[in-house]
Design an enzyme around this catalytic site. Structure first.
Site, PDB file in Angstrom:
ATOM      1  CE  LYS A 293     -10.926 -11.852  -8.193  1.00  6.70           C
ATOM      2  NZ  LYS A 293     -10.330 -10.551  -8.325  1.00  6.70           N
TER       3      LYS A 293
ATOM      4  CG  HIS B   1      -7.745 -11.779  -3.605  1.00  7.14           C
ATOM      5  ND1 HIS B   1      -8.110 -10.485  -3.351  1.00  7.14           N
ATOM      6  CD2 HIS B   1      -6.918 -12.134  -2.592  1.00  7.14           C
ATOM      7  CE1 HIS B   1      -7.523 -10.067  -2.233  1.00  7.14           C
ATOM      8  NE2 HIS B   1      -6.797 -11.060  -1.746  1.00  7.14           N
TER       9      HIS B   1
ATOM     10  CG  HIS C 150     -16.387  -1.568   1.864  1.00  5.71           C
ATOM     11  ND1 HIS C 150     -17.045  -2.764   1.999  1.00  5.71           N
ATOM     12  CD2 HIS C 150     -15.216  -1.849   1.250  1.00  5.71           C
ATOM     13  CE1 HIS C 150     -16.296  -3.741   1.497  1.00  5.71           C
ATOM     14  NE2 HIS C 150     -15.190  -3.212   1.027  1.00  5.71           N
TER      15      HIS C 150
ATOM     16  CB  ALA D 186     -10.254  -5.033   3.018  1.00  8.71           C
TER      17      ALA D 186
ATOM     18  CG  HIS E 115      -9.994  -5.864 -10.056  1.00  7.44           C
ATOM     19  ND1 HIS E 115      -9.323  -7.001  -9.658  1.00  7.44           N
ATOM     20  CD2 HIS E 115     -10.807  -5.559  -9.022  1.00  7.44           C
ATOM     21  CE1 HIS E 115      -9.716  -7.359  -8.450  1.00  7.44           C
ATOM     22  NE2 HIS E 115     -10.624  -6.478  -8.035  1.00  7.44           N
TER      23      HIS E 115
ATOM     24  CG  HIS F 244     -14.949  -4.757  -6.111  1.00  9.12           C
ATOM     25  ND1 HIS F 244     -15.220  -6.078  -5.853  1.00  9.12           N
ATOM     26  CD2 HIS F 244     -13.594  -4.657  -6.183  1.00  9.12           C
ATOM     27  CE1 HIS F 244     -14.074  -6.749  -5.754  1.00  9.12           C
ATOM     28  NE2 HIS F 244     -13.075  -5.911  -5.954  1.00  9.12           N
ATOM     29  CG  LEU F 245     -19.795  -1.505 -10.995  1.00  6.82           C
ATOM     30  CD1 LEU F 245     -20.620  -1.700 -12.262  1.00  6.82           C
ATOM     31  CD2 LEU F 245     -19.506  -0.025 -10.759  1.00  6.82           C
ATOM     32  NE  ARG F 246     -18.525  -3.045  -2.784  1.00  6.34           N
ATOM     33  CZ  ARG F 246     -17.435  -3.772  -2.622  1.00  6.34           C
ATOM     34  NH1 ARG F 246     -17.362  -4.986  -3.159  1.00  6.34           N
ATOM     35  NH2 ARG F 246     -16.413  -3.321  -1.940  1.00  6.34           N
TER      36      ARG F 246
ATOM     37  CG  HIS G 166      -5.900  -6.871  -6.325  1.00 10.43           C
ATOM     38  ND1 HIS G 166      -5.270  -7.998  -5.867  1.00 10.43           N
ATOM     39  CD2 HIS G 166      -7.207  -7.031  -6.013  1.00 10.43           C
ATOM     40  CE1 HIS G 166      -6.162  -8.796  -5.294  1.00 10.43           C
ATOM     41  NE2 HIS G 166      -7.349  -8.236  -5.381  1.00 10.43           N
TER      42      HIS G 166
ATOM     43  CG  ASN H 242     -16.508  -9.155  -4.343  1.00  8.48           C
ATOM     44  OD1 ASN H 242     -16.858  -8.416  -5.265  1.00  8.48           O
ATOM     45  ND2 ASN H 242     -15.722  -8.749  -3.372  1.00  8.48           N
TER      46      ASN H 242
ATOM     47  CG  LEU I 146      -7.417  -7.366   2.468  1.00  9.35           C
ATOM     48  CD1 LEU I 146      -8.445  -8.376   2.930  1.00  9.35           C
ATOM     49  CD2 LEU I 146      -6.051  -7.666   3.094  1.00  9.35           C
TER      50      LEU I 146
HETATM   51  C1  NCD Z   1     -12.469  -5.871  -2.335  1.00  8.77           C
HETATM   52  C2  NCD Z   1     -13.953  -5.648  -1.972  1.00  8.77           C
HETATM   53  O1  NCD Z   1     -14.223  -4.827  -1.093  1.00  8.77           O
HETATM   54  O2  NCD Z   1     -14.813  -6.255  -2.599  1.00  8.77           O
HETATM   55  N1  NCD Z   1     -11.658  -5.332  -1.291  1.00  8.77           N
HETATM   56  C3  NCD Z   1     -10.345  -4.978  -1.370  1.00  8.77           C
HETATM   57  O3  NCD Z   1      -9.771  -4.585  -0.356  1.00  8.77           O
HETATM   58  N2  NCD Z   1      -9.684  -5.035  -2.497  1.00  8.77           N
HETATM   59  C4  NCD Z   1     -12.228  -7.332  -2.578  1.00  8.77           C
HETATM   60  C5  NCD Z   1     -10.941  -7.626  -3.314  1.00  8.77           C
HETATM   61  O4  NCD Z   1     -10.732  -7.181  -4.432  1.00  8.77           O
HETATM   62  O5  NCD Z   1     -10.094  -8.364  -2.780  1.00  8.77           O
HETATM   63 ZN    ZN Z   2     -11.165  -6.353  -6.075  1.00  8.02          ZN
HETATM   64 ZN    ZN Z   3      -9.056  -9.071  -4.462  1.00  5.88          ZN
END
Ligand code: NCD
Ligand code: ZN
Ligand code: ZN
Length: 352
Positions: A98, A135, A250, A262, A12, A14-16, A173, A40, A218
């Site tokens: 997802k 999620h 972020h 978040a 799991h 997030h690479l943006r 998560h 996302n 989150l």
């Molecule tokens: C994640 C994000 O920033 O993309 N943020 C987080 O707080 N976990 C989104 C997610 O996984 O819910």
């Molecule tokens: Zn996530």
């Molecule tokens: Zn999430």
């Protein structure tokens, strides 16, 4: 002291996108052989074609010589058609779809507003063995933010698992003892990922030394008794719990402000931080299963070849890392991390 394990996978991540992605992907590729890439983005990755293009951008951004393999996901919307699922299922580089309940988390506005709208789509996923990655929080503003995961189980997840037989589900998560207990009693097609921050921190961390936006994610951090349940699950050896960092960078200015985003960035030291949690639980011998075996087995991928060595040697995490035009503040910024990954050339010199 050191520990050698099969190279791990981050199920799991997030690479943006764009230059920011190029800055963070190297952190993950340093220790992880593969990662399940969250969709996302803005706009979200909703089609197999978009996932394929995003995958290529990730590969193009990898450091020279890296064999890191991105495992792609689609972002489920009210409009995702069964045909789109058939196409995704035929693509070996796509491993799941997802579910973001609309409004639940970062970039979830295009998410699902009502699961009833996507039942045929979920049934097609079930037929094609394409897992749903969830999620798991309700968005009902009347529900206390610390209860949104527990209420999601009763209102959404449990009924869904009954309604779509054979659908494979990753409860992402997880943050509560309730989620651990529910996974354990659910059918084996239900598994869960656990982050390093939910293993190491409880909700006090959000407020210690003053309000700390870098501990806001989150689902939000919970009471210590929930952290203890997660640590118990992660170190139980049960293959239904595995590693997913949810590293979610972020830019600093989007965290250190009113209405900050978040997400906790942990990719700079994710494996090392899990090692801390497992060491604290006297369970270092169970790290390899959690980090390198259970996730691969669930996703039906071969376990990675080779090995990676962690050394019990302290280092100080930087205050920030580059993140496109900005910087990102990592988990444990400026603090001590107890483990480090050995450089390949040093491994031979470690005593056995
Ligand atoms: C994640 C994000 O920033 O993309 N943020 C987080 O707080 N976990 C989104 C997610 O996984 O819910
Ligand atoms: Zn996530
Ligand atoms: Zn999430």
């Amino acid at each position: 002291m050191h520990l050698t394990i099969t190279p791990p996978d981050d199920m799991h991540l997030h690479l943006r996108d764009g230059r920011a992605m190029a800055d963070v992907v190297a952190h993950t590729a340093r220790t992880f052989a593969r990662a399940v890439i969250m969709p996302n983005l803005q706009p979200p990755v909703t089609t197999a074609a978009a996932a394929c293009a995003y995958r290529q951008r990730i590969i193009d951004a990898l450091p020279e010589g890296s064999n890191f393999e991105p495992l792609m996901t689609l972002y489920l919307t009210d409009l995702t058609s069964p045909d789109e699922i058939v196409e995704a299922a035929a693509d070996d580089t796509i491993v799941g779809v997802k579910l973001y309940p609309a409004g639940a988390t970062t970039n979830s506005d295009a998410g699902v507003t009502d699961l009833d709208l996507v039942i045929p789509t979920l049934e097609t996923m079930s037929e094609h063995c394409l897992p749903l990655l969830v999620h798991g929080e309700v968005t009902d503003p009347a529900v206390d933010i610390f209860d949104r995961e527990r209420v999601f189980i009763d209102r959404v997840l449990a009924p869904l698992v009954e309604r779509v037989p054979d659908l494979r589900v990753v409860f992402e998560h997880i943050t509560t003892a309730d989620a651990v207990a529910w996974v354990l009693q659910a059918p084996p097609r239900i598994v869960a990922t656990i982050t390093p921050h939910h293993l190491l921190l409880d909700r006090n961390a959000i407020f210690s030394g003053g309000l700390d936006p870098h501990h806001y994610c989150l689902p939000v951090l919970k009471r210590n008794r929930h952290r203890e349940a997660l640590l118990w699950a992660a170190t139980s050896g049960n293959p239904r719990f595995f590693l997913g960092t949810d590293s979610a960078p972020h830019p600093r200015h989007a965290k250190e402000c009113a209405h900050g985003c978040a997400g906790i960035f942990s990719a700079h030291a994710a494996l090392e931080l899990y090692a801390e949690a497992f060491e604290d639980a006297d369970a270092l011998h169970l790290l390899e299963g959690f980090a390198s075996h259970h996730g691969a087995d669930f996703y039906g991928r071969p376990r990675n070849g080779g090995a990676i060595t962690l050394v019990r040697e302290e280092w100080t995490a930087p205050a920030t890392y580059a993140f496109g035009d900005a910087v990102v503040v990592p988990l444990r910024a400026g603090g001590t991390i107890r483990w480090r990954v050995a450089k390949e050339e040093d491994v031979g010199t470690l005593e056995r």
